[in-house]
Write a protein that holds these residues in place. Structure first.
Motif, mmCIF file in Angstrom:
data_model
loop_
_atom_site.group_PDB
_atom_site.id
_atom_site.type_symbol
_atom_site.label_atom_id
_atom_site.label_comp_id
_atom_site.label_asym_id
_atom_site.label_seq_id
_atom_site.Cartn_x
_atom_site.Cartn_y
_atom_site.Cartn_z
ATOM 1 N N THR A 3 0.818 -1.212 0.000
ATOM 2 C CA THR A 3 0.000 0.000 0.000
ATOM 3 C C THR A 3 0.851 1.260 0.000
ATOM 4 N N THR A 4 2.148 1.115 0.162
ATOM 5 C CA THR A 4 3.039 2.262 0.261
ATOM 6 C C THR A 4 3.485 2.735 -1.119
ATOM 7 N N VAL A 5 3.412 4.048 -1.333
ATOM 8 C CA VAL A 5 3.953 4.667 -2.537
ATOM 9 C C VAL A 5 5.274 5.317 -2.144
ATOM 10 N N TYR A 6 6.312 5.026 -2.925
ATOM 11 C CA TYR A 6 7.635 5.570 -2.677
ATOM 12 C C TYR A 6 7.943 6.647 -3.713
ATOM 13 N N ARG A 7 8.900 7.521 -3.411
ATOM 14 C CA ARG A 7 9.321 8.548 -4.364
ATOM 15 C C ARG A 7 10.841 8.540 -4.462
ATOM 16 N N ASN A 8 11.337 8.635 -5.692
ATOM 17 C CA ASN A 8 12.781 8.695 -5.923
ATOM 18 C C ASN A 8 13.249 10.131 -5.719
ATOM 19 N N THR A 9 13.863 10.390 -4.596
ATOM 20 C CA THR A 9 14.361 11.730 -4.275
ATOM 21 C C THR A 9 15.884 11.809 -4.358
ATOM 22 N N THR A 10 16.510 10.834 -5.022
ATOM 23 C CA THR A 10 17.978 10.792 -5.085
ATOM 24 C C THR A 10 18.564 11.798 -6.054
ATOM 25 N N GLY A 11 17.757 12.299 -6.985
ATOM 26 C CA GLY A 11 18.278 13.180 -8.026
ATOM 27 C C GLY A 11 18.887 12.416 -9.185
ATOM 28 N N ALA A 36 4.880 9.963 -12.759
ATOM 29 C CA ALA A 36 5.299 11.293 -12.340
ATOM 30 C C ALA A 36 4.403 11.857 -11.247
ATOM 31 N N SER A 37 3.207 11.280 -11.074
ATOM 32 C CA SER A 37 2.290 11.770 -10.048
ATOM 33 C C SER A 37 1.951 10.640 -9.072
ATOM 34 N N ASN A 38 1.393 11.034 -7.955
ATOM 35 C CA ASN A 38 1.020 10.092 -6.912
ATOM 36 C C ASN A 38 -0.495 9.954 -6.883
ATOM 37 N N PRO A 39 -1.047 8.749 -7.057
ATOM 38 C CA PRO A 39 -0.366 7.461 -7.141
ATOM 39 C C PRO A 39 0.158 7.189 -8.546
ATOM 40 N N PRO A 40 1.232 6.407 -8.668
ATOM 41 C CA PRO A 40 1.766 6.061 -9.984
ATOM 42 C C PRO A 40 0.798 5.159 -10.742
ATOM 43 N N GLY A 41 0.751 5.308 -12.059
ATOM 44 C CA GLY A 41 -0.236 4.562 -12.819
ATOM 45 C C GLY A 41 0.271 3.765 -14.002
ATOM 46 N N THR A 42 1.573 3.821 -14.298
ATOM 47 C CA THR A 42 2.107 3.089 -15.441
ATOM 48 C C THR A 42 2.714 1.775 -14.977
ATOM 49 N N TYR A 68 6.817 5.300 -7.209
ATOM 50 C CA TYR A 68 6.788 3.889 -7.577
ATOM 51 C C TYR A 68 6.151 3.071 -6.466
ATOM 52 N N LYS A 69 5.586 1.937 -6.864
ATOM 53 C CA LYS A 69 4.820 1.120 -5.937
ATOM 54 C C LYS A 69 4.759 -0.315 -6.437
ATOM 55 N N ALA A 70 4.781 -1.274 -5.523
ATOM 56 C CA ALA A 70 4.531 -2.675 -5.844
ATOM 57 C C ALA A 70 3.087 -2.988 -5.465
ATOM 58 N N ILE A 71 2.408 -3.782 -6.298
ATOM 59 C CA ILE A 71 1.032 -4.171 -5.980
ATOM 60 C C ILE A 71 0.896 -5.689 -6.033
ATOM 61 N N ASP A 72 -0.033 -6.190 -5.249
ATOM 62 C CA ASP A 72 -0.318 -7.618 -5.138
ATOM 63 C C ASP A 72 -1.761 -7.819 -5.585
ATOM 64 N N TYR A 73 -1.967 -8.585 -6.650
ATOM 65 C CA TYR A 73 -3.299 -8.745 -7.212
ATOM 66 C C TYR A 73 -4.244 -9.581 -6.355
ATOM 67 N N ALA A 74 -3.743 -10.505 -5.565
ATOM 68 C CA ALA A 74 -4.616 -11.432 -4.853
ATOM 69 C C ALA A 74 -4.236 -11.612 -3.381
ATOM 70 N N ASP A 75 -3.468 -10.696 -2.840
ATOM 71 C CA ASP A 75 -3.016 -10.806 -1.448
ATOM 72 C C ASP A 75 -2.334 -12.138 -1.162
#
Length: 86
Positions: A3-11, A36-42, A68-75
């Motif tokens: 459920t966590t959305v992460y952001r690349n802030t490393t530059g 580029a936006s939250n939540p990511p969609g691609t 960026y985010k990882a998702i689980d389709y079926a838990d």
């Protein structure tokens, strides 16, 4: 984690590897989303599997300031390892 959305802030561009593990038989799958936006969609990578006891790694690049985010389709997934480097 899923459920966590992460952001690349490393530059810098960020390379991410996630090792997914599924331990029982049944429909399921996982994917990674970037944007580029939250939540990511691609969706930049996905896996779907019915059998038990499999592992797979999804690798992808996250541009600076992208989300960026990882998702689980079926838990039914677990993350065995998550690596990031730039």
């Amino acid at each position: 984690m899923f459920t966590t959305v992460y952001r690349n802030t490393t530059g810098k561009a960020l390379h991410v590897n996630i090792l997914f593990v599924k331990t029982y038989t049944g429909p399921g799958g996982a994917a990674v989303l970037v944007g580029a936006s939250n939540p990511p969609g691609t969706r930049v990578g996905a896996v779907s599997e019915y059998t038990a006891n499999w592992r797979t790694t999804l690798s992808y690049i996250v541009l600076p300031n992208y989300y960026y985010k990882a998702i689980d389709y079926a838990d039914d997934q677990a993350v065995s390892a998550w690596f990031e480097w730039h």
